[in-house]
Design a protein around this motif. Structure first.
Motif, PDB file in Angstrom:
ATOM      1  N   GLU A 108       0.804  -1.211   0.000  1.00 11.51           N
ATOM      2  CA  GLU A 108       0.000   0.000   0.000  1.00 11.51           C
ATOM      3  C   GLU A 108       0.842   1.268   0.000  1.00 11.51           C
ATOM      4  O   GLU A 108       0.457   2.269  -0.601  1.00 11.51           O
ATOM      5  CB  GLU A 108      -0.931   0.010   1.225  1.00 11.51           C
TER       6      GLU A 108
ATOM      7  N   VAL B  39       4.339  -0.746   3.990  1.00 12.09           N
ATOM      8  CA  VAL B  39       3.004  -0.993   4.534  1.00 12.09           C
ATOM      9  C   VAL B  39       2.229  -1.860   3.550  1.00 12.09           C
ATOM     10  O   VAL B  39       2.198  -1.577   2.351  1.00 12.09           O
ATOM     11  CB  VAL B  39       2.245   0.323   4.787  1.00 12.09           C
TER      12      VAL B  39
ATOM     13  N   SER C 151      -1.377  -4.737   3.133  1.00 16.72           N
ATOM     14  CA  SER C 151      -2.688  -5.115   3.667  1.00 16.72           C
ATOM     15  C   SER C 151      -3.110  -6.439   3.057  1.00 16.72           C
ATOM     16  O   SER C 151      -2.680  -6.806   1.960  1.00 16.72           O
ATOM     17  CB  SER C 151      -3.739  -4.043   3.371  1.00 16.72           C
TER      18      SER C 151
ATOM     19  N   LYS D 162      -9.833  -7.965   7.976  1.00 14.82           N
ATOM     20  CA  LYS D 162      -8.799  -7.175   7.322  1.00 14.82           C
ATOM     21  C   LYS D 162      -7.584  -7.064   8.239  1.00 14.82           C
ATOM     22  O   LYS D 162      -7.715  -6.897   9.455  1.00 14.82           O
ATOM     23  CB  LYS D 162      -9.313  -5.776   6.986  1.00 14.82           C
TER      24      LYS D 162
ATOM     25  N   VAL E  99      -3.698  -5.098   8.418  1.00 13.91           N
ATOM     26  CA  VAL E  99      -2.732  -4.130   7.903  1.00 13.91           C
ATOM     27  C   VAL E  99      -1.389  -4.412   8.560  1.00 13.91           C
ATOM     28  O   VAL E  99      -1.305  -4.527   9.787  1.00 13.91           O
ATOM     29  CB  VAL E  99      -3.179  -2.679   8.188  1.00 13.91           C
TER      30      VAL E  99
ATOM     31  N   THR F 218       2.682  -3.261   8.951  1.00  8.64           N
ATOM     32  CA  THR F 218       3.577  -2.120   8.801  1.00  8.64           C
ATOM     33  C   THR F 218       4.858  -2.367   9.587  1.00  8.64           C
ATOM     34  O   THR F 218       4.898  -3.193  10.497  1.00  8.64           O
ATOM     35  CB  THR F 218       2.896  -0.824   9.287  1.00  8.64           C
TER      36      THR F 218
END
Length: 302
Positions: free
Chosen positions: A99, A192, A194, A242, A244, A246
C-alpha cells in the motif's frame, strides 16, 4: 506413576513440565477416555498450535500462561490440530498487497527551501507549519519532504522501484535549480501492506490468547494492535478479517508475518462469521443495516 483404572505399562518418559519421570498409561482404544486424559489431549493440541504459530512462550508451564489462561482457551483448542496441519500449506495464503513505501535519501548538500518553493513546480512551503518543502509528482504518484539539511523523505510509492525512481526525479528537479545534488544513501524505511483472511475474527478472544503481544481498546481504536517480535512487524487486525501490516524493511517480511499470524487468527475465528460490537461508540465501526436503523432511532430520540 500415573494410573487410570487398573491398566498401565512400564514405559518411562520425561515430563517436560516438572522434569520428573512417570509411567505412560496405555488404555485400550475401546475404553472411554477419563477426564485427566482429555485434559492432556487438550494441552497437547494447544502446544502444537502455539508452536505452529511461532509463539512457544505461551506453552503451558511457561511464565506467560497459567492454568487459568489454559482453562479460558479450552473451548478453542478442539480445532487446533486440524488448523496446524492446514497452515503448513502456506502457498494457498494470499500475498499482502503493498500500500505504501517510505524511503529516505541524502542529497549531500545544503538547500535553500524558499528558492525551491518559488521555482519548482508542485511545491509548497510554510515554515510556520512544517520546516520542509512538500513536493509532489504524478508519475509515479508520490510526495517528497525536502529538508534544508539535504535529507529527503519519499512516500506514496507502491513498489521499491517506483520509490527509487521518484526519489531520483525529485533530486533531478532540485539539481536543475543550481544545487550540487548527489544521490546518496537511498534506504527503504518502511513498507506498509494489507491483506484479508476472508472470515470474521473475535478480537476479544485474540487478546486473551496473546496478551503479551496485543493492545486492544475499542473505545479508542476499533482494531487490535499486534506487535510481532520475529519478524519485527506491527499488525492492525480488524474484526472484519482485514489485516494491515507495517514496519517491514523488505516485502518478504510482510509475507512471513502474515503466514505466521494466520493460524492464530483461525483459532480466534468467529464461528457465526458475524462482527459483534462491544459498545455503542464501537458500533459505528461494525455497522450493519440493522444497526444503522437502531442508531438513527436512538439519535432521533435525543
Amino acid at each position: 506413576r500415573r494410573v487410570h483404572g487398573d491398566q498401565y505399562s512400564n514405559t518411562t518418559m520425561e515430563d517436560p513440565l516438572d522434569n520428573k519421570s512417570f509411567k505412560k498409561e496405555e488404555l485400550k482404544s475401546s475404553a472411554p477416555k477419563s477426564a485427566p486424559q482429555r485434559n492432556d489431549i487438550l494441552q497437547t493440541n494447544l502446544s502444537s498450535a502455539l508452536l505452529g504459530s511461532g509463539l512457544g512462550a505461551f506453552l503451558p508451564g511457561s511464565a506467560f500462561l497459567n492454568q487459568t489462561d489454559v482453562n479460558l482457551m479450552k473451548p478453542l483448542i478442539d480445532q487446533t490440530s486440524s488448523i496446524a496441519l492446514q497452515s503448513g500449506n502456506k502457498a494457498q495464503l494470499p500475498e499482502p498487497k503493498l500500500e505504501n513505501i517510505v524511503s529516505t535519501v541524502n542529497l549531500d548538500c545544503k538547500l535553500d527551501l524558499r528558492k525551491i518553493a518559488l521555482h519548482a513546480k508542485n511545491a509548497e512551503y510554510n515554515p510556520k507549519r512544517f520546516a520542509a518543502v512538500i513536493m509532489r509528482i504524478r508519475d509515479p504518484k508520490t510526495t517528497a519532504l525536502i529538508f534544508s539539511s539535504g535529507k529527503m523523505v519519499c512516500t506514496g510509492a507502491k513498489t521499491e522501484t517506483d520509490s527509487e525512481t521518484a526519489a531520483r526525479k525529485y533530486a533531478k528537479t532540485i539539481k536543475k535549480l543550481g544545487f550540487e545534488v548527489r544521490f546518496k544513501e537511498f534506504t527503504i524505511q518502511n513498507i506498509v501492506g494489507s491483506s484479508s483472511v476472508n472470515f470474521a475474527i473475535n478480537l476479544e478472544q485474540l487478546q486473551i490468547v496473546h496478551q503479551r503481544f496485543c493492545t486492544y481498546d475499542p473505545e479508542i481504536f476499533p482494531g487490535l494492535i499486534y506487535r510481532m517480535e520475529q519478524p519485527h512487524i506491527v499488525l492492525l487486525v480488524f474484526c472484519s478479517g482485514k489485516v494491515v501490516l507495517t514496519g517491514a524493511k523488505k516485502r518478504e517480511q510482510l509475507t512471513q508475518a502474515f503466514q505466521k499470524i494466520y493460524p492464530t487468527l483461525q483459532i480466534c475465528r468467529n464461528k457465526d462469521n458475524r462482527m459483534v460490537p462491544v459498545s455503542y461508540t464501537h458500533l459505528r465501526a461494525h455497522e450493519t443495516s440493522l444497526h444503522l436503523v437502531c442508531r438513527l432511532l436512538l439519535e432521533k430520540k435525543k
